[in-house]
Structures are given as C-alpha cells and as structure tokens.
Design a protein around this motif. Structure first.
Motif, mmCIF file in Angstrom:
data_model
loop_
_atom_site.group_PDB
_atom_site.id
_atom_site.type_symbol
_atom_site.label_atom_id
_atom_site.label_comp_id
_atom_site.label_asym_id
_atom_site.label_seq_id
_atom_site.Cartn_x
_atom_site.Cartn_y
_atom_site.Cartn_z
ATOM 1 N N VAL A 110 15.016 1.177 -32.254
ATOM 2 C CA VAL A 110 13.865 0.369 -31.847
ATOM 3 C C VAL A 110 14.067 -1.076 -32.295
ATOM 4 O O VAL A 110 14.280 -1.350 -33.479
ATOM 5 C CB VAL A 110 12.554 0.916 -32.435
ATOM 6 N N LEU A 111 14.031 -1.992 -31.340
ATOM 7 C CA LEU A 111 14.096 -3.427 -31.607
ATOM 8 C C LEU A 111 12.747 -4.023 -31.213
ATOM 9 O O LEU A 111 12.261 -3.782 -30.107
ATOM 10 C CB LEU A 111 15.221 -4.084 -30.800
ATOM 11 N N ARG A 112 12.149 -4.812 -32.106
ATOM 12 C CA ARG A 112 10.790 -5.290 -31.864
ATOM 13 C C ARG A 112 10.694 -6.799 -32.053
ATOM 14 O O ARG A 112 11.359 -7.383 -32.903
ATOM 15 C CB ARG A 112 9.807 -4.610 -32.818
ATOM 16 N N THR A 113 9.841 -7.403 -31.240
ATOM 17 C CA THR A 113 9.471 -8.798 -31.430
ATOM 18 C C THR A 113 8.106 -9.001 -30.813
ATOM 19 O O THR A 113 7.555 -8.091 -30.192
ATOM 20 C CB THR A 113 10.505 -9.756 -30.809
ATOM 21 N N ARG A 114 7.558 -10.189 -30.990
ATOM 22 C CA ARG A 114 6.278 -10.507 -30.366
ATOM 23 C C ARG A 114 6.200 -12.005 -30.149
ATOM 24 O O ARG A 114 6.852 -12.783 -30.853
ATOM 25 C CB ARG A 114 5.106 -10.017 -31.206
ATOM 26 N N LEU B 25 24.694 -17.558 -19.717
ATOM 27 C CA LEU B 25 25.562 -16.839 -20.644
ATOM 28 C C LEU B 25 24.765 -16.215 -21.782
ATOM 29 O O LEU B 25 25.089 -15.129 -22.261
ATOM 30 C CB LEU B 25 26.635 -17.781 -21.201
ATOM 31 N N VAL B 26 23.710 -16.903 -22.220
ATOM 32 C CA VAL B 26 22.841 -16.319 -23.249
ATOM 33 C C VAL B 26 22.197 -15.048 -22.712
ATOM 34 O O VAL B 26 22.153 -14.019 -23.394
ATOM 35 C CB VAL B 26 21.762 -17.323 -23.687
ATOM 36 N N ALA C 180 11.522 -16.020 -30.215
ATOM 37 C CA ALA C 180 11.199 -14.593 -30.189
ATOM 38 C C ALA C 180 12.453 -13.752 -29.994
ATOM 39 O O ALA C 180 12.580 -12.658 -30.563
ATOM 40 C CB ALA C 180 10.197 -14.299 -29.072
ATOM 41 N N LEU C 181 13.390 -14.234 -29.224
ATOM 42 C CA LEU C 181 14.636 -13.505 -28.996
ATOM 43 C C LEU C 181 15.423 -13.378 -30.296
ATOM 44 O O LEU C 181 16.033 -12.332 -30.563
ATOM 45 C CB LEU C 181 15.475 -14.231 -27.941
ATOM 46 N N HIS C 182 15.409 -14.415 -31.106
ATOM 47 C CA HIS C 182 16.114 -14.371 -32.388
ATOM 48 C C HIS C 182 15.538 -13.273 -33.273
ATOM 49 O O HIS C 182 16.290 -12.515 -33.914
ATOM 50 C CB HIS C 182 16.020 -15.729 -33.084
ATOM 51 N N ARG C 183 14.210 -13.135 -33.317
ATOM 52 C CA ARG C 183 13.605 -12.074 -34.116
ATOM 53 C C ARG C 183 13.978 -10.699 -33.584
ATOM 54 O O ARG C 183 14.216 -9.766 -34.351
ATOM 55 C CB ARG C 183 12.082 -12.225 -34.139
ATOM 56 N N LEU C 184 14.025 -10.563 -32.267
ATOM 57 C CA LEU C 184 14.359 -9.272 -31.670
ATOM 58 C C LEU C 184 15.780 -8.837 -32.010
ATOM 59 O O LEU C 184 16.020 -7.686 -32.383
ATOM 60 C CB LEU C 184 14.200 -9.355 -30.143
ATOM 61 N N LEU C 185 16.729 -9.752 -31.885
ATOM 62 C CA LEU C 185 18.148 -9.399 -32.004
ATOM 63 C C LEU C 185 18.683 -9.488 -33.421
ATOM 64 O O LEU C 185 19.835 -9.121 -33.664
ATOM 65 C CB LEU C 185 18.980 -10.301 -31.088
ATOM 66 N N HIS C 186 17.877 -9.966 -34.337
ATOM 67 C CA HIS C 186 18.366 -10.155 -35.703
ATOM 68 C C HIS C 186 19.024 -8.901 -36.287
ATOM 69 O O HIS C 186 20.082 -8.991 -36.922
ATOM 70 C CB HIS C 186 17.231 -10.634 -36.604
ATOM 71 N N PRO C 187 18.467 -7.693 -36.062
ATOM 72 C CA PRO C 187 19.102 -6.498 -36.647
ATOM 73 C C PRO C 187 20.475 -6.166 -36.055
ATOM 74 O O PRO C 187 21.213 -5.386 -36.660
ATOM 75 C CB PRO C 187 18.093 -5.380 -36.335
ATOM 76 N N VAL C 188 20.809 -6.706 -34.894
ATOM 77 C CA VAL C 188 22.083 -6.336 -34.249
ATOM 78 C C VAL C 188 23.008 -7.535 -34.076
ATOM 79 O O VAL C 188 23.982 -7.468 -33.321
ATOM 80 C CB VAL C 188 21.826 -5.667 -32.877
ATOM 81 N N LEU C 189 22.737 -8.626 -34.765
ATOM 82 C CA LEU C 189 23.574 -9.818 -34.607
ATOM 83 C C LEU C 189 24.989 -9.627 -35.133
ATOM 84 O O LEU C 189 25.881 -10.414 -34.811
ATOM 85 C CB LEU C 189 22.918 -11.025 -35.286
ATOM 86 N N ASP C 190 25.196 -8.564 -35.934
ATOM 87 C CA ASP C 190 26.562 -8.311 -36.397
ATOM 88 C C ASP C 190 27.475 -7.883 -35.259
ATOM 89 O O ASP C 190 28.703 -7.884 -35.406
ATOM 90 C CB ASP C 190 26.553 -7.235 -37.478
ATOM 91 N N ARG C 191 26.909 -7.541 -34.105
ATOM 92 C CA ARG C 191 27.713 -7.152 -32.943
ATOM 93 C C ARG C 191 28.133 -8.345 -32.082
ATOM 94 O O ARG C 191 28.887 -8.183 -31.124
ATOM 95 C CB ARG C 191 26.924 -6.178 -32.054
ATOM 96 N N SER D 156 12.954 -17.218 -24.325
ATOM 97 C CA SER D 156 12.998 -15.804 -24.693
ATOM 98 C C SER D 156 12.452 -14.935 -23.573
ATOM 99 O O SER D 156 13.013 -13.877 -23.256
ATOM 100 C CB SER D 156 12.193 -15.557 -25.969
ATOM 101 N N ALA D 157 11.355 -15.376 -22.959
ATOM 102 C CA ALA D 157 10.773 -14.604 -21.860
ATOM 103 C C ALA D 157 11.771 -14.449 -20.719
ATOM 104 O O ALA D 157 11.941 -13.348 -20.170
ATOM 105 C CB ALA D 157 9.498 -15.282 -21.365
ATOM 106 N N ALA D 158 12.443 -15.536 -20.379
ATOM 107 C CA ALA D 158 13.412 -15.481 -19.281
ATOM 108 C C ALA D 158 14.570 -14.551 -19.617
ATOM 109 O O ALA D 158 15.022 -13.761 -18.777
ATOM 110 C CB ALA D 158 13.927 -16.888 -18.980
#
Length: 349
Positions: A53-57, A108-109, A69-80, A140-142
């Motif tokens: 589960v990846l979460r943001t708001r 690209l993002v 918001a995208l940074h908060r969502l992806l923070h747990p998987v940025l090691d990839r 982030s929305a886009a």
C-alpha cells in the motif's frame, strides 16, 4: 465502524481483486464533504491483504508545489529509482530536486512513476491510495492520472478520493467513479448508537438523517454535541440543529470555543503540512501559545497526538480553521513555522 457502506466496499473490493489477478485499474471515490470518502479509503488501505500500500493525499498548502504529493507517495520505493531506464531515473530525480539537470521532462517523470509501480508489483500487488485529490498539485495529479490509465495489465489498483462542491476540483477524465451519498436510516441509527453508547430511537435517527442528508461526519458530530437525553428521545431535539450551515460549522464552533492559545495551536497545526509535533510546538510557542495548548486542543476532539505525529480530526478541520483565519494571522503562523523548520531535511519546505 464503517456504517452503511457494504455496496461501496464491494465495488472497491472488486477493483483490488482484479489487481491481485493482474488486471489493474482505477476508481475515483467522490462526494460532498464529510460523506465518508477518507473513511472508505482508510478502511481499504487497512484491509488490503497481500498488497503493498502506497498512500498520499493532497494538501492545500502544498498545492502550488510541483510533484509534492507524488514525492510523499513514492518515498517508500525510491530505492528502486536506480533500476529504472536512465532517462526516467534522471527525470524523476530532477523532479524531486535530487539533481541539477535543469528543466524536468514531465513525460519521462510520468513514465518513471508507471515503471516504479510496475516494478513494485512484481513483488506483490500494489494499492495506490490518493486522498483529497482535489488538493493535489497539478504535476502530481497529472502523473498519477497518467499511471492510473495505464495499469490494466499490471497488478496495480489506484484509488482516488475527491471532494465535490469545492473551489478546487479533481478532473479525473474518463476514469471510473463511485459517488458516496448519505447513509440510510438504519446505518445512521447504528452509527449514532455506536457513537453515543445508547440506543437511538427511530424518530430521532430519522430527524437527524433528514437534517444532515445522512452525512456520516455530520451525524458523528451531532452525536458529540447533543445531550444523551436528546439522543435517546427523553428530551426533544433543538428546533435548530447545530449543523444548519454545513458540516464545517461544527468544526468552527468547536474551534471558537477553545481558549485563544489553543486556537493558535490548532491554526499552526492546520497550516503545517508535516504533522510533526516538534515543529508545531516550536511555532506555536513562538506565537505565545501556552504549554497546555495541545492538551486543550486534544480535549476538543479536533486533533490528536499519535506518537510524534499530530493528526487532525478530519481534513475539513484544516480547511475550516485555516479559512477562518485572517490573512495577517496566517502570515504570522507561516513565519513562525518557517523559523521552526531548523532541520536540513526541511530545507525544501
């Protein structure tokens, strides 16, 4: 307790089951303030067995900041990120301020976001939960909408929550939607009984449902405001119920009953986007909030301390309290928060 939402929970469960089977998709849950969007999303995230589960708001104060918001969502998987194709990796790192590559290539993002979710889904199905989507920053929305439209062949489910009738709207385009309306009399009676601790007669429940349109948050607030005698029918309900001007009225009334120092503390918490107790404490003290301000706010039920984090009772608390403040007072609060952000990790903020 998630009262009266069996149909909606079943619709969300179908989305998650499809993602587990490798056929991902997206769903936009929308409705009026207080109708239970956040509760449904939280319930889904908490019960999504076997899924990452990846979460943001969306956060109102961050809405002008690209990719916040995208940074908060992806923070747990940025090691990839290092495993992504080089152009995507460089673009995502640039978007998050980790490199000085100049202008960010948004396409690209967006591809990098999709690639990260796909890579994570190779290990376990992924659930992306995006609450308060109407307050997402545009970038982030886009990016999230781009990914949401391209996961049908991935083990990824994307669940958005967005508010109707707000000054900002979430344009989800052609994505499937699920509208939350008010709950029915039976569900309302169960919710009122659970919140008040006493059986609520049908006529009382029907009156409250009629006055709130079955809005769960409004019902919860009424259960806390009305007396036990009124809720059990031993005394008549007031001719004018406390929510005649909308759900936010209950929050504002409660906020305005707080001592001045506690009001300052809650406004600081509403303006802050980190949720960190230390940051809010330092800023509030700089504005002369007393040492017991947090305790007073917690007693009001508008905010609670969970470990080293502060959690507002509901997103509407933030918008109601912040909107009620004057421009001058907001500026003083933001200046105090800026002074309180002393950690190098907060340099971007």
């Amino acid at each position: 307790m998630l009262a009266g939402r069996d149909t909606e929970r079943a619709a969300v469960a179908t989305l998650l089951d499809s993602a587990r089977a490798g056929a991902g998709g997206a769903l936009v849950v929308h409705g009026l303030p207080g109708v239970g969007k956040s509760a449904l999303l939280a319930d889904t995230a908490d019960t999504a067995s076997g899924m990452t589960v990846l979460r943001t708001r969306g956060v109102e104060s961050e809405s002008p900041l690209p990719f916040a918001a995208l940074h908060r969502l992806l923070h747990p998987v940025l090691d990839r990120v290092g495993s992504l194709p080089t152009p995507q990796s460089r673009a995502l790192r640039a978007a998050f301020g980790e490199t000085e590559d100049g202008a960010t290539d948004r396409f690209l993002v967006f591809l990098a976001v999709l690639s990260l979710l796909s890579a994570e889904a190779d290990s376990a199905p992924v659930l992306v939960v995006v609450d308060d989507a109407h307050w997402l920053d545009d970038a982030s929305a886009a990016a999230l909408l781009f990914a949401a439209r391209r996961v049908p062949e991935e083990s990824v489910a994307v669940l958005f929550g967005a508010r109707d009738a707000d000054e900002r709207t979430f344009d989800s385009g052609d994505l499937p939607t699920l509208e939350l309306a008010g709950i029915d009399d039976a569900a309302a009676a169960a919710l009122l009984t659970e919140r008040s601790g006493s059986a609520v007669p049908a006529d009382v429940s029907e009156r409250l449902v009629g006055s709130t349109g079955g809005n769960p948050l409004a019902l919860v607030e009424l259960a806390g405001i009305l007396s036990p005698a009124q809720l059990t029918g031993r005394e008549p309900l007031p001719a004018e119920l406390p929510l005649t001007t909308g759900v936010e009225r209950a929050f504002l009334d409660r906020y305005r009953r707080l001592p001045a120092g506690a009001q300052t503390y809650l406004l600081v918490a509403a303006a802050d986007d980190s949720g960190g107790v230390d940051v809010v404490e330092r800023a509030a003290r700089a504005l002369d909030a007393p040492a017991d301000a947090l305790e007073a706010v917690e007693r009001s039920g508008l905010l609670q301390e969970v470990g080293d984090r502060l959690e507002l009772r509901h997103p509407l608390v933030r918008s109601a309290v912040y909107a009620a403040a004057t421009g001058r007072r907001r500026r003083r609060v933001h200046a105090a928060l800026a002074e309180a952000l002393t950690s190098p990790a907060d340099a971007d903020r």
